[in-house]
Write a protein that holds these residues in place. Structure first.
Motif, mmCIF file in Angstrom:
data_model
loop_
_atom_site.group_PDB
_atom_site.id
_atom_site.type_symbol
_atom_site.label_atom_id
_atom_site.label_comp_id
_atom_site.label_asym_id
_atom_site.label_seq_id
_atom_site.Cartn_x
_atom_site.Cartn_y
_atom_site.Cartn_z
ATOM 1 N N ALA A 92 0.828 -1.210 0.000
ATOM 2 C CA ALA A 92 0.000 0.000 0.000
ATOM 3 C C ALA A 92 0.864 1.262 0.000
ATOM 4 O O ALA A 92 0.536 2.251 -0.665
ATOM 5 N N SER A 93 1.973 1.237 0.758
ATOM 6 C CA SER A 93 2.874 2.395 0.795
ATOM 7 C C SER A 93 3.500 2.642 -0.570
ATOM 8 O O SER A 93 3.618 3.794 -1.025
ATOM 9 N N VAL A 94 3.898 1.555 -1.228
ATOM 10 C CA VAL A 94 4.486 1.685 -2.573
ATOM 11 C C VAL A 94 3.453 2.232 -3.546
ATOM 12 O O VAL A 94 3.745 3.131 -4.350
ATOM 13 N N SER A 95 2.236 1.704 -3.488
ATOM 14 C CA SER A 95 1.179 2.140 -4.401
ATOM 15 C C SER A 95 0.881 3.625 -4.239
ATOM 16 O O SER A 95 0.737 4.359 -5.221
ATOM 17 N N LYS A 96 0.819 4.096 -3.006
ATOM 18 C CA LYS A 96 0.549 5.512 -2.755
ATOM 19 C C LYS A 96 1.679 6.391 -3.276
ATOM 20 O O LYS A 96 1.445 7.441 -3.885
ATOM 21 N N ALA A 97 2.922 5.957 -3.046
ATOM 22 C CA ALA A 97 4.075 6.731 -3.520
ATOM 23 C C ALA A 97 4.114 6.778 -5.043
ATOM 24 O O ALA A 97 4.392 7.827 -5.634
ATOM 25 N N ILE A 98 3.831 5.648 -5.693
ATOM 26 C CA ILE A 98 3.825 5.601 -7.155
ATOM 27 C C ILE A 98 2.751 6.528 -7.702
ATOM 28 O O ILE A 98 2.962 7.248 -8.687
ATOM 29 N N GLY A 99 1.579 6.524 -7.063
ATOM 30 C CA GLY A 99 0.505 7.411 -7.501
ATOM 31 C C GLY A 99 0.916 8.871 -7.465
ATOM 32 O O GLY A 99 0.629 9.639 -8.393
ATOM 33 N N TYR A 100 1.639 9.256 -6.411
ATOM 34 C CA TYR A 100 2.109 10.637 -6.303
ATOM 35 C C TYR A 100 3.147 10.934 -7.389
ATOM 36 O O TYR A 100 3.075 11.977 -8.062
ATOM 37 N N LEU A 101 4.096 10.036 -7.588
ATOM 38 C CA LEU A 101 5.144 10.257 -8.585
ATOM 39 C C LEU A 101 4.573 10.323 -10.000
ATOM 40 O O LEU A 101 5.058 11.078 -10.838
ATOM 41 N N GLU A 102 3.543 9.522 -10.250
ATOM 42 C CA GLU A 102 2.883 9.588 -11.562
ATOM 43 C C GLU A 102 2.177 10.919 -11.744
ATOM 44 O O GLU A 102 2.160 11.474 -12.849
ATOM 45 N N SER A 103 1.597 11.454 -10.676
ATOM 46 C CA SER A 103 0.843 12.705 -10.784
ATOM 47 C C SER A 103 1.743 13.878 -11.161
ATOM 48 O O SER A 103 1.259 14.866 -11.734
ATOM 49 N N ILE A 104 3.027 13.799 -10.842
ATOM 50 C CA ILE A 104 3.958 14.875 -11.214
ATOM 51 C C ILE A 104 4.879 14.435 -12.353
ATOM 52 O O ILE A 104 5.920 15.037 -12.604
ATOM 53 N N ASP A 105 4.489 13.344 -13.019
ATOM 54 C CA ASP A 105 5.143 12.908 -14.265
ATOM 55 C C ASP A 105 6.598 12.489 -14.069
ATOM 56 O O ASP A 105 7.424 12.658 -14.965
ATOM 57 N N LEU A 106 6.919 11.923 -12.905
ATOM 58 C CA LEU A 106 8.279 11.447 -12.676
ATOM 59 C C LEU A 106 8.418 9.945 -12.918
ATOM 60 O O LEU A 106 9.527 9.442 -13.067
#
Length: 305
Positions: free
Chosen positions: A132-146
């Motif tokens: 769940a922690s990884v999924s949340k972090a990935i979601g944030y990184l995707e939102s800023i196009d990283l």
């Protein structure tokens, strides 16, 4: 030998002793193994009535191969302790710039992997955190196009990927944000008035963020437009009176669109005219004036006197 795997010969002995009706405790004593080892071996390979040495040996070899596969890390996972420390230290630095801590750890983990891509399971294993922690972090990184998504060659697993343009995209994102802050500060200056304390502070803030944006987003304006903007500023200084876009176009020998483009460049990048400012009146004329935040009230009074 206690602790080592049963050999093919051990299993043949077990098969023979089962036929002879020997108990598991005695088998263990003869093989130098715990009784539990013999009991488990028989139970998982057909039981008392169906145990066959050859089949048990084949099953044992398959289990051993699976265990080796599970324990052997992928090439990207063979990190040294120094590499792990670097990931944590670099993630801490990125977190200091405003990136969430877990997103920083995930990003640096991807950045330092050989293939610049990892699965969710890889990240969970490396960082020792929950899915769940990884999924949340990935979601944030995707939102800023990283971070982007891809597939394993077999198409069964999703991979998270960073590419060679990641820093450029991050740079552009920051430049855009700084430009928005600068534009908002300019609007605030107009609302509160350029001569008020709030207006002066907002004007300084706007110029600061405009410079950041200008320095980071070098592709925003062409050299030709910047040159035209500077020429237009020189024309307004020389004329020392309000001029309409038509007046400027006639005097400079340009078409009206070229004048409009130069004025737009100055509006978007006020640093071009610093320490002056191009001011538009309600009648649609333009004049050049000193920036109100460059001089204090006392300095202006002294100069006027």
């Amino acid at each position: 030998m206690p602790g080592s795997r049963l050999t093919h010969e051990d299993r043949r002995q077990i098969e023979t002793w089962l036929s002879d009706g020997l108990g598991t405790a005695e088998m263990g004593r003869r093989l130098g193994r715990p009784t539990s080892t013999i009991t488990r071996e028989i139970a998982r390979n057909g039981g008392l009535a169906g145990y066959l040495a050859d089949r048990a040996q084949q099953a044992g070899e398959q289990r051993a191969r699976r265990n080796r596969s599970m324990k052997s890390p992928e090439p990207d996972d063979r990190q040294t302790e120094a590499a792990r420390r670097f990931v944590e230290e670099y993630a801490t630095l990125l977190a200091g710039t405003g990136l969430p801590r877990m997103a920083s750890r995930v990003f640096v983990c991807l950045l330092t992997s050989d293939s610049a891509s990892l699965t969710s399971a890889d990240l969970v294993r490396r960082l020792r955190v929950s899915p769940a922690s990884v999924s949340k972090a990935i979601g944030y990184l995707e939102s800023i196009d990283l971070v982007g998504r891809g597939q394993d060659p077999d198409g069964r697993r999703e991979r998270y990927v960073i590419d060679g343009d990641v820093w450029f995209r991050a740079w552009k994102t920051d430049a855009s944000a700084h430009a928005e802050v600068a534009a908002a500060a300019r609007r605030g200056t107009d609302i509160f008035g350029p001569d008020t304390a709030a207006g002066i502070r907002l004007s300084k803030m706007g110029r600061f963020f405009a410079r950041l944006s200008d320095q980071m987003d070098g592709s925003g304006l062409t050299h030709a437009i910047v040159a035209d903007a500077l020429t237009l500023i020189a024309a307004l200084v020389h004329a020392a009176r309000p001029l309409t876009p038509d007046d400027l176009a006639t005097a400079l020998g340009w078409n009206v669109q070229r004048v409009a483009d130069a004025l737009d460049a100055i509006s978007r990048r006020p640093v071009l005219s610093d320490p002056l400012a191009v001011q538009r009146s309600e009648q649609g004329t333009y004049t050049i004036v000193p920036r109100p935040d460059r001089l204090s009230d006392a300095q202006r009074d002294a100069l006027n006197g």
